[in-house]
Enzyme design. Structure first.
Site, PDB file in Angstrom:
ATOM      1  N   HIS A 108       5.435 -34.874  -7.964  1.00  0.00           N
ATOM      2  CA  HIS A 108       4.314 -33.933  -8.011  1.00  0.00           C
ATOM      3  C   HIS A 108       4.657 -32.695  -7.198  1.00  0.00           C
ATOM      4  CE1 HIS A 108       2.018 -35.188  -4.049  1.00  0.00           C
ATOM      5  NE2 HIS A 108       3.283 -34.958  -3.832  1.00  0.00           N
TER       6      HIS A 108
ATOM      7  N   CYS B 177       5.387 -28.595   0.298  1.00  0.00           N
ATOM      8  CA  CYS B 177       4.799 -29.489  -0.707  1.00  0.00           C
ATOM      9  C   CYS B 177       4.404 -28.756  -1.982  1.00  0.00           C
ATOM     10  CB  CYS B 177       3.576 -30.209  -0.131  1.00  0.00           C
ATOM     11  SG  CYS B 177       4.024 -31.422   1.115  1.00  0.00           S
TER      12      CYS B 177
ATOM     13  N   HIS C  96       8.543 -32.433  -5.872  1.00  0.00           N
ATOM     14  CA  HIS C  96       9.206 -33.474  -5.082  1.00  0.00           C
ATOM     15  C   HIS C  96       8.628 -34.830  -5.478  1.00  0.00           C
ATOM     16  CE1 HIS C  96       5.544 -32.527  -2.818  1.00  0.00           C
ATOM     17  NE2 HIS C  96       5.596 -33.785  -2.366  1.00  0.00           N
TER      18      HIS C  96
ATOM     19  N   HIS D  69       7.682 -39.174  -4.543  1.00  0.00           N
ATOM     20  CA  HIS D  69       7.295 -40.175  -3.535  1.00  0.00           C
ATOM     21  C   HIS D  69       7.475 -41.564  -4.129  1.00  0.00           C
ATOM     22  CE1 HIS D  69       5.356 -37.375  -0.730  1.00  0.00           C
ATOM     23  NE2 HIS D  69       4.810 -36.769  -1.778  1.00  0.00           N
TER      24      HIS D  69
ATOM     25  N   ASP E 124       4.073 -44.823 -13.077  1.00  0.00           N
ATOM     26  CA  ASP E 124       5.436 -45.009 -12.582  1.00  0.00           C
ATOM     27  C   ASP E 124       6.418 -44.114 -13.341  1.00  0.00           C
ATOM     28  OD1 ASP E 124       7.333 -46.187 -10.912  1.00  0.00           O
ATOM     29  OD2 ASP E 124       7.809 -47.737 -12.386  1.00  0.00           O
ATOM     30  N   HIS E 125       7.278 -43.447 -12.573  1.00  0.00           N
ATOM     31  CA  HIS E 125       8.284 -42.530 -13.108  1.00  0.00           C
ATOM     32  C   HIS E 125       7.661 -41.389 -13.914  1.00  0.00           C
ATOM     33  CE1 HIS E 125      10.851 -45.805 -11.856  1.00  0.00           C
ATOM     34  NE2 HIS E 125      11.871 -44.989 -11.920  1.00  0.00           N
TER      35      HIS E 125
ATOM     36  N   GLU F 201       1.527 -42.399   0.640  1.00  0.00           N
ATOM     37  CA  GLU F 201       2.549 -41.473   0.120  1.00  0.00           C
ATOM     38  C   GLU F 201       3.872 -41.728   0.815  1.00  0.00           C
ATOM     39  OE1 GLU F 201       0.838 -37.275  -1.600  1.00  0.00           O
ATOM     40  OE2 GLU F 201       1.796 -37.326   0.356  1.00  0.00           O
TER      41      GLU F 201
HETATM   42 NI    NI Z   1       4.009 -34.977  -1.914  1.00  0.00          NI
END
Ligand code: NI
Length: 134
Positions: free
Chosen positions: A16, A35, A39, A41, A79-80, A125
């Site tokens: 995100h 942010c 990037h 998580h 996911d992914h 996160e």
């Molecule tokens: Ni983040």
């Protein structure tokens, strides 16, 4: 009747950026700093349901059923993924953990059958940063 809590932990990976389209790129950079860049998580999600112990099964909920419900409604969907391009329901909110956990709550709560209820979510996160909803 005594109510008990049952918790199961899940993991998913997603990418995100924190970006508000109503703000300029410069304003997003000021508000969200690094942010605001794309990037990823490795999210941890703890799902707690609450209910009475069924006298026949001796369970509030079968862990196997809870796993299936959360995997079907949330984990396999997110996911992914890239929240921005892959998850249309998140297109109108900033992709913070606070907004993400509200989206996750709605999807899981809809699939938990009475008398058991979703009672708490914790979304990590990172190991040090998490939000809770109850
Ligand atoms: Ni983040």
């Amino acid at each position: 009747m005594q109510l008990l809590s049952v918790t199961k932990r899940f993991n998913f990976s997603a990418s995100h950026r924190l970006f508000n389209r109503d703000l300029s790129p410069e304003e997003n950079c000021l508000l969200f700093d690094a942010c605001s860049k794309q990037h990823g998580h490795n999210f941890n999600l703890e799902v707690t349901v609450m209910g009475p112990v069924d006298p026949v099964s001796g369970m509030v909920i079968n862990f196997h059923d809870l796993k299936r419900i959360v995997n079907d409604s949330v984990v396999n969907y997110l996911d992914h993924s890239n929240f921005e391009t892959d998850i249309p329901e998140l297109s109108n909110v900033v992709h913070t953990a606070e907004n993400l956990i509200q989206f996750i709550w709605k999807r899981i709560a809809a699939d938990i059958a009475a008398p058991v209820k979703l009672s708490r979510l914790k979304l990590y996160e990172t190991a040090d940063n998490w939000v809770e909803m109850a």
